[in-house]
Write an enzyme that holds these catalytic residues in place. Sequence first.
Site, mmCIF file in Angstrom:
data_model
loop_
_atom_site.group_PDB
_atom_site.id
_atom_site.type_symbol
_atom_site.label_atom_id
_atom_site.label_comp_id
_atom_site.label_asym_id
_atom_site.label_seq_id
_atom_site.Cartn_x
_atom_site.Cartn_y
_atom_site.Cartn_z
ATOM 1 N N TYR A 40 0.795 -1.234 0.000
ATOM 2 C CA TYR A 40 0.000 0.000 0.000
ATOM 3 C C TYR A 40 0.825 1.282 0.000
ATOM 4 O O TYR A 40 0.259 2.381 -0.015
ATOM 5 C CB TYR A 40 -0.961 -0.017 1.198
ATOM 6 N N HIS A 118 -8.046 0.897 -6.103
ATOM 7 C CA HIS A 118 -7.250 0.058 -5.191
ATOM 8 C C HIS A 118 -5.797 0.461 -5.317
ATOM 9 O O HIS A 118 -5.288 0.613 -6.439
ATOM 10 C CB HIS A 118 -7.400 -1.430 -5.533
HETATM 11 C C1 DQA Z 1 -7.238 -2.598 -1.258
HETATM 12 C C2 DQA Z 1 -7.167 -4.063 -1.679
HETATM 13 C C3 DQA Z 1 -8.089 -4.918 -0.822
HETATM 14 O O1 DQA Z 1 -8.005 -6.284 -1.226
HETATM 15 C C4 DQA Z 1 -7.676 -4.821 0.632
HETATM 16 O O2 DQA Z 1 -8.557 -5.568 1.454
HETATM 17 C C5 DQA Z 1 -7.538 -3.439 1.103
HETATM 18 C C6 DQA Z 1 -6.977 -2.417 0.224
HETATM 19 C C7 DQA Z 1 -6.229 -1.727 -2.009
HETATM 20 O O3 DQA Z 1 -6.347 -0.511 -1.935
HETATM 21 O O4 DQA Z 1 -5.310 -2.248 -2.643
HETATM 22 O O5 DQA Z 1 -7.819 -3.140 2.271
HETATM 23 O O6 DQA Z 1 -8.537 -2.104 -1.561
#
Ligand code: DQA
Length: 176
Positions: A40, A118
């Site tokens: 992230y 995402h």
């Molecule tokens: C997410 C991807 C999701 O699978 C995960 O549960 C997240 C973050 C992303 O920003 O990459 O919490 O949405």
Amino acid sequence: MTTKRTSRTAAKPVPGLRPHVLVLHGPNLNLLGSREPNHYGLATLDDINRALVSRGDSAGAQVETFQHNHEGDLIDCVHQAARDHVDFIVINPAGFTHTSVALRDALAATAIPFVEVHLSNIYARESFRHHSYFSDLAVGVVSGLGAHGYELALEYALRHLQNRTPHGSQKTEKAH
Ligand code: DQA
């Protein structure tokens, strides 16, 4: 837990045409900056939100941000967005992407156009992340471009809303 909803006022709003964009963040995104940075990145949620609100200001748009860890609060926020005449939503449903029929239904009920974002590329990760309850309703999906993905989604929203006529309908636009 971050539950604040922030917004700023654009310097020169155009009456009736000032775009109003809501950026919604799902569970655990309040931990950005320290949460699994390999997936992230290092930007905090505040960093991301500040950049989006500032971009909105420079474009004469109202950008509001909201993060919550609870499904019902996110649903309530979507309902409120409809009452507030929000024009466009940028949403990272986070873990609810893969589980929440209810949050999907809220977006469907309000029919506010939205882009799903995402930070990580969900298709390059565990198979349970490959399915989204939101993608088929979304105008588009940005996945795997880190915090930049939010900025791209907002740029799309601003461009989409700039093409509105004074009566709120869309000019016909060629594929972009
Ligand atoms: C997410 C991807 C999701 O699978 C995960 O549960 C997240 C973050 C992303 O920003 O990459 O919490 O949405």
